[in-house]
Design a protein around this motif. Sequence first.
Motif, PDB file in Angstrom:
ATOM      1  N   ILE A 251       0.816  -1.224   0.000  1.00 44.06           N
ATOM      2  CA  ILE A 251       0.000   0.000   0.000  1.00 44.06           C
ATOM      3  C   ILE A 251       0.846   1.268   0.000  1.00 44.06           C
ATOM      4  CG2 ILE A 251      -1.762   1.272   1.312  1.00 44.06           C
ATOM      5  CD1 ILE A 251      -2.937  -1.394   2.094  1.00 44.06           C
ATOM      6  N   CYS A 252       2.021   1.234   0.631  1.00 46.47           N
ATOM      7  CA  CYS A 252       2.827   2.464   0.762  1.00 46.47           C
ATOM      8  C   CYS A 252       3.925   2.535  -0.293  1.00 46.47           C
ATOM      9  CB  CYS A 252       3.458   2.545   2.147  1.00 46.47           C
ATOM     10  SG  CYS A 252       2.291   2.397   3.489  1.00 46.47           S
ATOM     11  N   SER A 253       3.877   1.714  -1.312  1.00 44.80           N
ATOM     12  CA  SER A 253       4.921   1.677  -2.349  1.00 44.80           C
ATOM     13  C   SER A 253       6.321   1.616  -1.724  1.00 44.80           C
ATOM     14  CB  SER A 253       4.846   2.914  -3.256  1.00 44.80           C
ATOM     15  OG  SER A 253       3.557   3.118  -3.694  1.00 44.80           O
ATOM     16  N   GLY A 254       6.445   0.919  -0.627  1.00 45.83           N
ATOM     17  CA  GLY A 254       7.757   0.735  -0.009  1.00 45.83           C
ATOM     18  C   GLY A 254       8.205   1.902   0.866  1.00 45.83           C
ATOM     19  N   ASP A 255       7.323   2.917   1.069  1.00 44.74           N
ATOM     20  CA  ASP A 255       7.710   4.086   1.877  1.00 44.74           C
ATOM     21  C   ASP A 255       7.431   3.802   3.359  1.00 44.74           C
ATOM     22  OD1 ASP A 255       8.074   6.477   3.160  1.00 44.74           O
ATOM     23  OD2 ASP A 255       6.586   7.598   1.991  1.00 44.74           O
ATOM     24  N   GLU A 256       8.463   3.384   4.085  1.00 43.43           N
ATOM     25  CA  GLU A 256       8.287   3.001   5.495  1.00 43.43           C
ATOM     26  C   GLU A 256       8.005   4.210   6.386  1.00 43.43           C
ATOM     27  OE1 GLU A 256      11.215   2.568   3.822  1.00 43.43           O
ATOM     28  OE2 GLU A 256      12.158   4.345   4.680  1.00 43.43           O
ATOM     29  N   THR A 257       8.271   5.429   5.884  1.00 40.04           N
ATOM     30  CA  THR A 257       8.022   6.616   6.720  1.00 40.04           C
ATOM     31  C   THR A 257       6.558   7.058   6.663  1.00 40.04           C
ATOM     32  OG1 THR A 257       8.539   8.188   4.957  1.00 40.04           O
ATOM     33  CG2 THR A 257      10.393   7.449   6.314  1.00 40.04           C
ATOM     34  N   ALA A 258       5.743   6.356   5.849  1.00 39.77           N
ATOM     35  CA  ALA A 258       4.330   6.744   5.719  1.00 39.77           C
ATOM     36  C   ALA A 258       3.489   6.311   6.914  1.00 39.77           C
ATOM     37  CB  ALA A 258       3.746   6.137   4.439  1.00 39.77           C
ATOM     38  N   VAL A 259       4.057   5.476   7.783  1.00 41.27           N
ATOM     39  CA  VAL A 259       3.272   4.910   8.900  1.00 41.27           C
ATOM     40  C   VAL A 259       3.249   5.866  10.095  1.00 41.27           C
ATOM     41  CG1 VAL A 259       3.178   3.023  10.581  1.00 41.27           C
ATOM     42  CG2 VAL A 259       3.743   2.541   8.183  1.00 41.27           C
ATOM     43  N   LYS A 260       2.016   6.171  10.560  1.00 38.02           N
ATOM     44  CA  LYS A 260       1.850   7.095  11.684  1.00 38.02           C
ATOM     45  C   LYS A 260       1.558   6.354  12.997  1.00 38.02           C
ATOM     46  CE  LYS A 260      -0.866  11.056  12.267  1.00 38.02           C
ATOM     47  NZ  LYS A 260      -2.143  11.684  11.978  1.00 38.02           N
ATOM     48  N   SER A 261       0.637   5.401  12.928  1.00 37.60           N
ATOM     49  CA  SER A 261       0.348   4.611  14.129  1.00 37.60           C
ATOM     50  C   SER A 261      -0.069   3.192  13.744  1.00 37.60           C
ATOM     51  CB  SER A 261      -0.722   5.286  14.995  1.00 37.60           C
ATOM     52  OG  SER A 261      -1.924   5.396  14.285  1.00 37.60           O
ATOM     53  N   ILE A 262       0.065   2.303  14.711  1.00 39.62           N
ATOM     54  CA  ILE A 262      -0.141   0.871  14.447  1.00 39.62           C
ATOM     55  C   ILE A 262      -0.880   0.279  15.639  1.00 39.62           C
ATOM     56  CG2 ILE A 262       1.045  -1.371  14.205  1.00 39.62           C
ATOM     57  CD1 ILE A 262       3.540   0.284  13.219  1.00 39.62           C
ATOM     58  N   PHE A 263      -1.884  -0.544  15.351  1.00 47.50           N
ATOM     59  CA  PHE A 263      -2.533  -1.292  16.424  1.00 47.50           C
ATOM     60  C   PHE A 263      -2.652  -2.759  16.007  1.00 47.50           C
ATOM     61  CE2 PHE A 263      -6.437  -3.256  18.088  1.00 47.50           C
ATOM     62  CZ  PHE A 263      -6.101  -3.295  19.427  1.00 47.50           C
ATOM     63  N   GLY A 264      -2.406  -3.663  16.928  1.00 46.03           N
ATOM     64  CA  GLY A 264      -2.601  -5.079  16.625  1.00 46.03           C
ATOM     65  C   GLY A 264      -3.025  -5.840  17.866  1.00 46.03           C
ATOM     66  N   ARG A 265      -3.975  -6.781  17.703  1.00 46.78           N
ATOM     67  CA  ARG A 265      -4.350  -7.691  18.796  1.00 46.78           C
ATOM     68  C   ARG A 265      -3.936  -9.102  18.388  1.00 46.78           C
ATOM     69  NH1 ARG A 265      -9.691  -9.207  22.429  1.00 46.78           N
ATOM     70  NH2 ARG A 265      -9.356  -7.221  23.403  1.00 46.78           N
ATOM     71  N   PHE A 266      -3.195  -9.758  19.277  1.00 47.27           N
ATOM     72  CA  PHE A 266      -2.719 -11.114  19.004  1.00 47.27           C
ATOM     73  C   PHE A 266      -3.820 -12.107  19.371  1.00 47.27           C
ATOM     74  CE2 PHE A 266       0.978  -8.458  20.069  1.00 47.27           C
ATOM     75  CZ  PHE A 266       1.558  -8.444  18.817  1.00 47.27           C
ATOM     76  N   LEU A 267      -4.301 -12.807  18.374  1.00 45.53           N
ATOM     77  CA  LEU A 267      -5.472 -13.668  18.545  1.00 45.53           C
ATOM     78  C   LEU A 267      -5.090 -15.131  18.746  1.00 45.53           C
ATOM     79  CD1 LEU A 267      -7.376 -12.168  15.489  1.00 45.53           C
ATOM     80  CD2 LEU A 267      -7.739 -11.568  17.897  1.00 45.53           C
ATOM     81  N   LEU A 268      -3.941 -15.504  18.205  1.00 46.13           N
ATOM     82  CA  LEU A 268      -3.539 -16.911  18.199  1.00 46.13           C
ATOM     83  C   LEU A 268      -2.016 -16.960  18.118  1.00 46.13           C
ATOM     84  CD1 LEU A 268      -4.478 -19.954  17.627  1.00 46.13           C
ATOM     85  CD2 LEU A 268      -4.143 -19.389  15.214  1.00 46.13           C
ATOM     86  N   HIS A 269      -1.423 -17.969  18.777  1.00 50.43           N
ATOM     87  CA  HIS A 269       0.033 -18.117  18.683  1.00 50.43           C
ATOM     88  C   HIS A 269       0.414 -18.558  17.266  1.00 50.43           C
ATOM     89  CE1 HIS A 269      -1.722 -21.978  19.678  1.00 50.43           C
ATOM     90  NE2 HIS A 269      -0.694 -22.537  19.044  1.00 50.43           N
ATOM     91  N   VAL A 270       1.640 -18.226  16.859  1.00 51.88           N
ATOM     92  CA  VAL A 270       2.183 -18.624  15.555  1.00 51.88           C
ATOM     93  C   VAL A 270       3.409 -19.492  15.831  1.00 51.88           C
ATOM     94  CG1 VAL A 270       3.303 -17.778  13.443  1.00 51.88           C
ATOM     95  CG2 VAL A 270       1.397 -16.481  14.454  1.00 51.88           C
ATOM     96  N   TYR A 271       3.545 -20.598  15.100  1.00 54.01           N
ATOM     97  CA  TYR A 271       4.755 -21.406  15.223  1.00 54.01           C
ATOM     98  C   TYR A 271       5.752 -20.969  14.151  1.00 54.01           C
ATOM     99  CZ  TYR A 271       2.289 -24.527  18.421  1.00 54.01           C
ATOM    100  OH  TYR A 271       1.602 -25.029  19.502  1.00 54.01           O
ATOM    101  N   PRO A 272       7.031 -20.791  14.532  1.00 58.56           N
ATOM    102  CA  PRO A 272       8.044 -20.423  13.531  1.00 58.56           C
ATOM    103  C   PRO A 272       8.026 -21.434  12.386  1.00 58.56           C
ATOM    104  CG  PRO A 272       8.970 -20.353  15.747  1.00 58.56           C
ATOM    105  CD  PRO A 272       7.609 -20.950  15.877  1.00 58.56           C
ATOM    106  N   GLY A 273       8.093 -20.945  11.164  1.00 56.97           N
ATOM    107  CA  GLY A 273       8.035 -21.820   9.988  1.00 56.97           C
ATOM    108  C   GLY A 273       6.676 -21.773   9.306  1.00 56.97           C
ATOM    109  N   GLU A 274       5.664 -21.211  10.011  1.00 59.61           N
ATOM    110  CA  GLU A 274       4.336 -21.147   9.388  1.00 59.61           C
ATOM    111  C   GLU A 274       4.277 -19.989   8.376  1.00 59.61           C
ATOM    112  OE1 GLU A 274       1.126 -23.233  12.212  1.00 59.61           O
ATOM    113  OE2 GLU A 274       1.791 -21.307  13.019  1.00 59.61           O
ATOM    114  N   THR A 275       3.297 -20.115   7.468  1.00 59.57           N
ATOM    115  CA  THR A 275       3.113 -19.115   6.410  1.00 59.57           C
ATOM    116  C   THR A 275       2.138 -18.048   6.895  1.00 59.57           C
ATOM    117  OG1 THR A 275       3.349 -20.938   4.876  1.00 59.57           O
ATOM    118  CG2 THR A 275       2.523 -18.866   3.954  1.00 59.57           C
ATOM    119  N   LEU A 276       2.522 -16.796   6.741  1.00 59.83           N
ATOM    120  CA  LEU A 276       1.693 -15.687   7.223  1.00 59.83           C
ATOM    121  C   LEU A 276       1.060 -14.966   6.033  1.00 59.83           C
ATOM    122  CD1 LEU A 276       4.198 -14.415   9.941  1.00 59.83           C
ATOM    123  CD2 LEU A 276       2.071 -15.698  10.308  1.00 59.83           C
ATOM    124  N   VAL A 277      -0.263 -14.925   6.032  1.00 62.00           N
ATOM    125  CA  VAL A 277      -0.979 -14.279   4.927  1.00 62.00           C
ATOM    126  C   VAL A 277      -1.669 -13.036   5.484  1.00 62.00           C
ATOM    127  CG1 VAL A 277      -2.762 -14.560   3.166  1.00 62.00           C
ATOM    128  CG2 VAL A 277      -1.340 -16.521   3.836  1.00 62.00           C
TER     129      VAL A 277
END
Length: 315
Positions: A251-277
Motif C-alpha cells: 500500500i505504501c509503495s515501499g515508503d516506510e516513513t508513511a506509517v503514523k500509528s499501528i494497532f494489533g491484537r494477538f489472537l492466536l500463537h504462531v509457530y516459527p516456519g508457518e506461512t503468514l498471509v
Amino acid sequence: MGGSDLTLSLIDPKLVLSHKFPEAEFSYDERDVAMYALGIGACGSDAVDGKELKYVHHIDGQSYIKVLPTFAALFPFKTSKGTGLDDVPGLEFDPRFLLHGQQYMEIYMPLPSNCCIENKVVIAGLHDKGKATIIELETTSYIKESGEALCMNRSTVYLRGAGGFSKSSPPFSYANYPVNQVSHVSIPKCNPAFVYEDHSQPSQALLYRLSGDYNPLHSDPMIAQAAGFSRPILHGLCTLGYAVRAIIKCICSGDETAVKSIFGRFLLHVYPGETLVTEMWPQGTKVVYQTKVKERSRAALSGYVVLKPYMASSL
Ligand SMILES: CCCCCCC[C@@H](O)CC(=O)SCCNC(=O)CCNC(=O)[C@H](O)C(C)(C)COP(=O)(O)OP(=O)(O)OC[C@H]1O[C@@H](n2cnc3c(N)ncnc32)[C@H](O)[C@@H]1OP(=O)(O)O
C-alpha cells in the motif's frame, strides 16, 4: 493450559498502580536496525527483487540504512532486562503464562538509524478478567540529544491464570489513556483489496530474539510445553512486523516513513516456519488488516495502521 503446573499469582492493584519505573537510557546503531529487519523476515521472500535491501544495506550511495517503523516496538524492552514486569511490587505471576495481548504504537518522526534514547514508562492499565490479568505499559521514547518525543508504545500483556484478585464487583479495571487510542477492530465482510503471503523460517524466533526479547517461550521447548504449546512460539511483535511490512510493500509503495500509528491484537500463537498471509482493507488513511496462519486457516493478528495524510490519494 490443561494439566500445566501454574504457580500461584498475587496481585495488589494499589501497589502495582503506584509503581514508578526509573527512566532508562540506551543506544542503538545500524547493526541493531539490520538485525531487527532480518528478524521480521525482511529480504526473505523478496531477496530477488531487492526492495527491502535498504533495511540492511547502504544502497544508492545513502550514508544510512532505512528503519522499519516497527523497530520502535523494541524500545520498551530496553527499560530493563525483560518486560520490566518482574520489578513491579504487588505483581506476582507465573512468567511462563505471560502472553502478548495487544500492541499500539505512535511514530512521531522517521526513526534514525542510530540514536541515544530515553524511555519514560508508566502503567496505563490494569484489569482483572477472572481467568487472567491484563496489564498495560505505556513507554514514551525521547531522543536524548534534543529531548524530542520519537515514539510511544502501549504494550498489553495478558497474564493467564493470574486473574481473580478483585475484592469488588464489577471486577477491578483501570485505564488512564484516551479511549480513542485503542479500540476493537472489525474485519470487513468484503474481499480484501490486497493480500500478501510471506514465510516465516523455522529459526525465525531464534533470530528475532537477538533483537532483545529473550523470553524462553520462544526458544526453550520445555518452557513452551509448560506454557501449553507443542513447541516454542513466535514473538507477537515478530508477527506484527510481518504484517506492517506487508502493508508498506502493498500500500505504501515501499515508503516506510508513511506509517503514523499501528494497532494489533494477538489472537492466536504462531509457530516459527508457518506461512503468514496478511489481508488488507484500506479505509481513508487507515488500513484494517488481519494476518492468518495459512497452515491452520486461522487469524493470528488483526488491527489497523494509520498512514500519513499524503498517502490518502493512493488508497
Ligand atoms: C514491555 C513489553 C511487554 C510485551 C511482552 C511480550 C513478551 C513476548 O515475549 C510474549 C509473546 O510474544 S507471546 C506471543 C504472542 N501472543 C500470542 O500468541 C497470544 C495469542 N492470543 C491468545 O492466545 C488468546 O487470544 C488469549 C490467550 C490472549 C486470550 O484468549 P482467551 O483466554 O480465550 O480470552 P477470552 O476469553 O476471549 O477473553 C477474556 C478477556 O480478555 C480480553 N482479551 C482476549 N484476548 C485479548 C488480547 N489478545 N489482548 C487483550 N485482551 C484480550 C477479552 O476482551 C476478554 O475481556 P472481556 O471479558 O472484558 O471482553
